[in-house]
Design a protein around this motif. Structure first.
Motif, PDB file in Angstrom:
ATOM      1  N   ALA A   1     -17.145  11.510   6.081  1.00  0.00           N
ATOM      2  CA  ALA A   1     -16.456  10.538   4.918  1.00  0.00           C
ATOM      3  C   ALA A   1     -16.086   9.085   4.389  1.00  0.00           C
TER       4      ALA A   1
ATOM      5  N   MET B   1     -16.913   6.598   2.098  1.00  0.00           N
ATOM      6  CA  MET B   1     -15.437   6.204   1.253  1.00  0.00           C
ATOM      7  C   MET B   1     -16.048   4.696   0.787  1.00  0.00           C
ATOM      8  N   SER B   2     -16.338   4.120   1.612  1.00  0.00           N
ATOM      9  CA  SER B   2     -16.293   2.214   2.185  1.00  0.00           C
ATOM     10  C   SER B   2     -17.958   2.306   1.534  1.00  0.00           C
TER      11      SER B   2
ATOM     12  N   SER C   1     -17.010   4.131  -3.309  1.00  0.00           N
ATOM     13  CA  SER C   1     -15.794   3.877  -3.955  1.00  0.00           C
ATOM     14  C   SER C   1     -15.566   3.569  -4.656  1.00  0.00           C
TER      15      SER C   1
ATOM     16  N   MET D   1     -15.967  10.820  -6.655  1.00  0.00           N
ATOM     17  CA  MET D   1     -16.165  11.483  -5.125  1.00  0.00           C
ATOM     18  C   MET D   1     -16.748  12.760  -5.478  1.00  0.00           C
TER      19      MET D   1
ATOM     20  N   LEU E   1     -11.518  12.168   0.956  1.00  0.00           N
ATOM     21  CA  LEU E   1     -12.947  11.813  -0.349  1.00  0.00           C
ATOM     22  C   LEU E   1     -11.899  11.941  -1.259  1.00  0.00           C
TER      23      LEU E   1
END
Length: 263
Positions: A113, A117-118, A121, A127, A207
């Motif tokens: 996760a 996200m990194s 995003s 997401m 997320l």
């Protein structure tokens, strides 16, 4: 005889230890009041009526079912044809699939996760799309095991060769001969995967957060509302997962018996 008796006693104690919390939660969800007495003062369905009349609960349940269903369906579409092709025509590359399965187990959900996200995003893509993608990829171990076992049970390579000798194309042989015979195994693994996704919380929470609340988030949000109401949520969730698991176990047992008959 004495040994069997002791084994039965130990099993009974273990079952009692496991079932008492569940039975207590189940009974509590039907209690009108249960505080300082051994048993509830009265039984009621009011908590379930209130629960199923709550549109937030209904929406959370529908979202959970939607995510679990689309994740399971995506895994089926991705994994089943891949496993079939590797098992029937390219068995020497099955080790690649085994390595991917090991990799999927070696990466914790929270690491996955945070990596998603990194990486994505800042792309502007919702997401939720990546949540669904992770659900689909995460279904690789369970779906491929069910599919591969089913292919072994029916001796898929021999069936394909026989079907092609009789003039059927590879595509027609797959849909008309192989797929009907492995349906039980696929459905069983799909139900297990659905039940797993039905209880998934970490990736979605990290997320998406509360913007797409599922049943686990709804439960957390209502933990302090009312103990009876919370118990009704837990029981409703548990019943659905249990039904899916029982159906999956029955179908898996059928596949295992079929494989034993063919050996």
């Amino acid at each position: 005889m004495g040994r069997k008796f002791i084994d039965r006693i130990l099993i009974a104690i273990l079952l009692l230890f496991l079932l008492i919390p569940l039975l207590g939660t189940f009974l509590y969800s039907f209690s009108s009041e249960w505080t300082f007495t051994v048993l509830p003062k009265a039984l009621t369905l009011d908590w379930y009526k209130e629960l199923f009349a709550d549109q937030n609960f209904v929406n959370a349940m529908l979202r959970t079912i939607f995510l679990a269903a689309i994740g399971t369906l995506g895994s089926l579409i991705l994994v089943v044809p891949t496993v079939f092709l590797l098992y029937v025509y390219y068995q020497k590359y099955l080790w690649v699939l085994d390595m991917l399965v090991l990799l999927s187990f070696s990466v914790p959900a929270i690491i996955s996760a945070m990596s998603l996200m990194s990486a994505y995003s800042s792309t502007g893509i919702p997401m939720l799309i990546f949540v669904i993608g992770s659900y689909i990829v995460g279904g690789l171990p369970m779906i491929q095991i069910g599919t591969r076992n089913s292919l072994k049970a029916i001796n898929a390579r021999t069936l394909m060769e026989s079907s092609e000798i009789l003039g059927a194309s590879k595509t027609r042989s797959f849909f008309k001969v192989i797929l009907p015979n492995i349906t039980s195994g696929i459905v069983a693994s799909s139900l297990f995967r659905f039940a797993t996704l039905f209880g998934e919380f970490g990736i979605l929470n990290l997320l998406v957060g509360g913007s797409f609340s599922n049943i686990q988030m709804f439960l957390r949000q209502n933990m302090n509302r009312n103990g009876y109401y919370t118990s009704a949520i837990v029981v409703s969730y548990f019943v659905i997962v249990t039904i899916m698991t029982i159906i999956g176990l029955n179908l898996s047992d059928k596949v295992t018996r079929k494989k034993g008959e063919n050996v």
